[in-house]
Design an enzyme around this catalytic site. Structure first.
Site, PDB file in Angstrom:
ATOM      1  N   ASP A 388       0.871  -1.159   0.000  1.00  0.00           N
ATOM      2  CA  ASP A 388       0.000   0.000   0.000  1.00  0.00           C
ATOM      3  C   ASP A 388       0.917   1.222   0.000  1.00  0.00           C
ATOM      4  O   ASP A 388       1.958   1.212   0.656  1.00  0.00           O
ATOM      5  CB  ASP A 388      -0.883  -0.003   1.242  1.00  0.00           C
ATOM      6  CG  ASP A 388      -1.704   1.265   1.345  1.00  0.00           C
ATOM      7  OD1 ASP A 388      -2.590   1.462   0.507  1.00  0.00           O
ATOM      8  OD2 ASP A 388      -1.442   2.061   2.269  1.00  0.00           O
ATOM      9  N   LYS A 389       0.562   2.261  -0.726  1.00  0.00           N
ATOM     10  CA  LYS A 389       1.476   3.402  -0.870  1.00  0.00           C
ATOM     11  C   LYS A 389       1.579   4.244   0.392  1.00  0.00           C
ATOM     12  O   LYS A 389       2.645   4.368   0.998  1.00  0.00           O
ATOM     13  CB  LYS A 389       1.035   4.298  -2.038  1.00  0.00           C
ATOM     14  CG  LYS A 389       1.960   5.527  -2.224  1.00  0.00           C
ATOM     15  CD  LYS A 389       1.440   6.473  -3.290  1.00  0.00           C
ATOM     16  CE  LYS A 389       0.281   7.312  -2.790  1.00  0.00           C
ATOM     17  NZ  LYS A 389       0.694   8.322  -1.765  1.00  0.00           N
ATOM     18  N   THR A 390       0.439   4.809   0.790  1.00  0.00           N
ATOM     19  CA  THR A 390       0.469   5.820   1.838  1.00  0.00           C
ATOM     20  C   THR A 390       0.743   5.216   3.209  1.00  0.00           C
ATOM     21  O   THR A 390       0.053   4.306   3.648  1.00  0.00           O
ATOM     22  CB  THR A 390      -0.868   6.585   1.870  1.00  0.00           C
ATOM     23  OG1 THR A 390      -1.137   7.086   0.571  1.00  0.00           O
ATOM     24  CG2 THR A 390      -0.811   7.732   2.862  1.00  0.00           C
ATOM     25  N   GLY A 536      -5.286   4.363  -3.290  1.00  0.00           N
ATOM     26  CA  GLY A 536      -6.524   5.035  -3.669  1.00  0.00           C
ATOM     27  C   GLY A 536      -6.252   6.373  -4.320  1.00  0.00           C
ATOM     28  O   GLY A 536      -7.172   7.038  -4.800  1.00  0.00           O
ATOM     29  N   ASP A 582      -1.371  -0.464   6.153  1.00  0.00           N
ATOM     30  CA  ASP A 582      -1.463   0.086   7.503  1.00  0.00           C
ATOM     31  C   ASP A 582      -2.847   0.569   7.915  1.00  0.00           C
ATOM     32  O   ASP A 582      -2.993   1.168   8.967  1.00  0.00           O
ATOM     33  CB  ASP A 582      -0.475   1.252   7.658  1.00  0.00           C
ATOM     34  CG  ASP A 582      -0.911   2.485   6.873  1.00  0.00           C
ATOM     35  OD1 ASP A 582      -1.671   2.327   5.899  1.00  0.00           O
ATOM     36  OD2 ASP A 582      -0.485   3.597   7.232  1.00  0.00           O
TER      37      ASP A 582
END
Length: 702
Positions: A388-390, A536, A582
């Site tokens: 996941d990026k963020t 997202g 996260d």
């Protein structure tokens, strides 16, 4: 101090950019990966803390009872060459206490054996139960004089039960999970809701709300149900749902989700969905479905035990037939029973639990919590890591990544003026600007004001300084700098700085990439593991991060409910996927993944639902898990060979395969071999402590 919304420009939809700064439409990263598991039939390792206490208590009590059973066992006395007292009562100590051990100490194994029989899946429990049952009845036969005294196995029965209880206690302790993902999701809802009834505010339970009700959400309060804002606006902390750290401005007419927090202002919300219809309930269903549908690979110790069960049973039948055919029925009974008792894998019962216990301890010392043993076993086979990026590859908070000053002002002066104007703001973008100017001499500001969706205004060194997004430029009839178009293509957040109504420059802000992310991705590539990113955020934002990090593939603009589908898509390509995230909305995706890894700084739901938890936020720790998984698997295989080797060697000898040459394995020698195999397994497991799995070390080994 007032929070405000800069409404910077991004590469997202212009309407979204005007409200949110960057795309935060996905409501929550959902992390669930192998949060439940079946384990041995008959003593399901569902991570119930009560099982740990039960096995611990049972082990210590049985250890105390085993001392007199072994000491007063005729077989053990004969083995060591000492004499028992002549008193008549002495001969009944081992049988009576041994019966207690068999009935109470052996109960978990007997129960497990019945379940394995019912499920037609013989394994460790049936093998243990077979050995202790044969030893129990044979020993009673010897004690009553019905069978040869050589079949006095009371001491063997006692040691077998104690060793197996120890192994299962260690195993349960390593598997124990203290929280539930679904419980953590439920905890996001407030205990009470304030409903407006005829202009009066009434406190009710969230379950009593109905569609169409108007509820009051006070500053700092949680939204009790999905709804539409009817009055007011607020910066909403959606991190517990989306995992995105930056508050998102929500205005009248916009939707809000149950469990999110109004950080700075009160709201009146019209309820549009309750109970099972809310987004939070939908995430709960996805987590439950993913957990229940996740395949549970049968553990290698169970497979070995199943093979040994049939091996021992076949050997026992052959032994009984052969000795009977050659006219020695007494030896047929003795040899058959001896085979069945010796076949029980003492060392096999410790082979896996000891390795897992030491591996989890080593992991914990390096900031990695292993909650699910299956995750540890599976990590070595992973060929794709989905980040996941963020908050995972990036820090989850904006940082100033570019400064462009207009003619007549330098970059440092522009940044200092912007930081001065932002000094009294608590907005995440304001904090990013002030942090970037920490090394500069920032002048004092006065007459600070903030305007939601516009920006801030303050007087600095006698000049009016304004910092904000496109609405500020529109309000002041100013034009953005040409550089803004280039930044926008990269998905950056853009704010302009105006001095006395004129554009003095622009600041580029973006979610800052962790320096460790580059090392982690390079090291994964060096191991032949593909790296995929999911977010997202808008396509431009995702593309920029993926390009900078050298990521093989990315999914952008993914809604929470679609993340698990993306994992399934990768698995459908034949990939073994580890998911790292996260937030709450990663939970279904983590459950769907072969291994779920939660960043410890993430939400409670992510932590509760993942199989592996990283105490810190260093993505290089993924390499630590891979290295530990591979090292632990090597030790598991070595231990299984040692443990099974004892059986493969001793069973044929006990059956009398060398009887034509004058050698039949005595029980005493079998006992010594059993003890040696257990010691070898224990010592070999300890060597796992030498493996260096520090994140920086794991990432450096390419």
């Amino acid at each position: 101090m007032s929070q405000h919304e800069h409404t910077p420009q991004t590469a997202a939809d212009p309407g979204d950019a005007a409200q949110n700064g960057h795309d935060h439409t996905d409501p929550g990263h959902d992390h669930a990966a192998h949060a439940t598991h079946t384990g041995h039939a008959g003593h399901g390792h569902g991570a119930h803390a009560g099982h740990v206490g039960q096995f611990r208590r049972r082990f210590w009590i049985m250890l105390l009872v085993a001392v007199p059973v072994v000491a007063f066992s005729g077989g053990f006395a004969m083995l060591l060459g000492y004499s028992l007292p002549d008193a008549a009562w002495v001969i009944w100590i081992s049988p009576l206490l041994g019966t207690v051990m068999y009935v109470w100490g052996g109960a978990p194994f007997l129960t497990g054996a019945m379940q394995e029989i019912r499920s037609r899946a013989p394994g460790m429990m049936l093998l243990i139960a077979l050995a202790i049952t044969v030893a129990f009845f044979a020993s009673w036969g010897a004690s009553l004089g019905l069978l040869h005294h050589e079949l006095d196995f009371w001491w063997e029965l006692a040691l077998l039960i104690v060793i197996m209880l120890l192994g299962h206690w260690i195993e349960m302790r390593s598997l124990a999970q203290t929280t539930s993902a679904l419980d953590s999701l439920a905890a996001l809802l407030p205990d009470e809701a304030e409903r407006v009834d005829d202009d009066a505010v009434v406190t009710v339970a969230p379950s009593d709300l109905r569609v169409g009700d108007i509820v009051v959400v006070r500053p700092g309060g949680r939204v009790p149900a999905d709804g539409i804002i009817g009055r007011g606006s607020a910066s909403m902390d959606e991190s517990m749902i989306t995992g995105e750290s930056s508050p998102v401005r929500r205005e009248e007419g916009e939707r809000v989700v149950a469990g999110t927090v109004a950080t700075d202002s009160g709201l009146r919300v019209e309820v549009t969905a309750i109970g099972e219809e809310t987004a939070l309930a939908g995430i709960q269903r996805l987590v439950a479905q993913a957990q229940n549908s996740t395949s549970r690979a049968q553990r290698i110790a169970d497979r070995a035990a199943a093979l040994l069960f049939w091996f021992a049973l076949t050997a026992a039948v052959i032994t009984a037939v052969v000795w009977s055919l050659i006219g020695l029925p007494d030896q047929a009974v003795i040899r058959t029973i001896t085979v069945l008792v010796i076949a029980c894998p003492h060392a096999l019962g410790l082979a896996i639990p000891l390795v897992v216990s030491i591996a989890t301890e080593r992991a914990a010392r390096n900031g990695v919590l292993i909650k699910d043993r299956l995750a540890l076993e599976s990590m070595r086979t992973v060929d794709t890591v989905l980040f996941d990026k963020t908050g995972t590859l990036t820090k989850g908070a904006p940082a100033v990544t570019g400064i462009h000053a207009a003619e007549g002002i330098d970059d440092d002066r522009l940044l200092a003026l912007a930081a001065a104007a932002e000094a009294d703001s608590e907005h995440p973008l304001a904090r990013a600007i002030t942090d970037a100017a920490a090394h500069l001499a920032v002048p004092a500001a006065s007459h600070f004001t903030s305007s939601p969706a516009v920006g801030v205004r303050a007087t600095v060194d006698g000049h009016v300084v304004q910092v904000g997004g496109p609405l500020l430029l529109e309000q002041e009839d100013a034009h953005e700098l040409p550089i803004a178009e280039e930044w926008r293509r990269d998905g950056a957040i853009i704010v302009h700085v105006l001095v006395d109504g004129k554009v003095a420059g622009a600041l580029r802000l973006a979610d800052e990439i962790r320096e460790e992310s580059r090392e982690a991705i390079d090291a994964l590539h060096a191991r032949g593991i593909a790296v995929v990113m999911i977010t997202g955020d808008a396509e431009a934002v995702a593309s920029s991060v993926a390009t900078q990090l050298g990521i093989d593939r990315f999914f952008a603009g993914v809604r929470p409910e679609d993340k698990a589908a993306r994992v399934s898509e990768l698995q459908g390509e034949g990939r073994r996927v580890a998911m790292v995230g996260d937030g709450v909305n990663d939970a279904p995706a983590l459950a769907q993944a072969d291994v779920g890894i939660a960043i410890g700084a993430g939400t409670d739901v992510a932590i509760a639902s993942a199989g592996v938890i990283l105490a810190g936020d260093d993505p290089r720790a993924v390499l630590s898990i891979i290295e530990l998984s591979r090292a632990a698997y090597r030790k598991m295989r070595q231990n299984l060979w040692w443990a099974a080797g004892y059986n493969l060697l001793s069973v044929p000898l006990a059956a009398g395969v060398l009887a034509p040459f004058g050698f039949v394995l005595p029980m005493s020698v079998g006992a010594i071999l059993m003890s040696l195999s257990t010691i070898v397994v224990a010592l070999n497991a300890q060597l796992l402590r030498r493996v260096d799995i520090r994140p920086e070390k794991a990432a450096a080994e390419r």
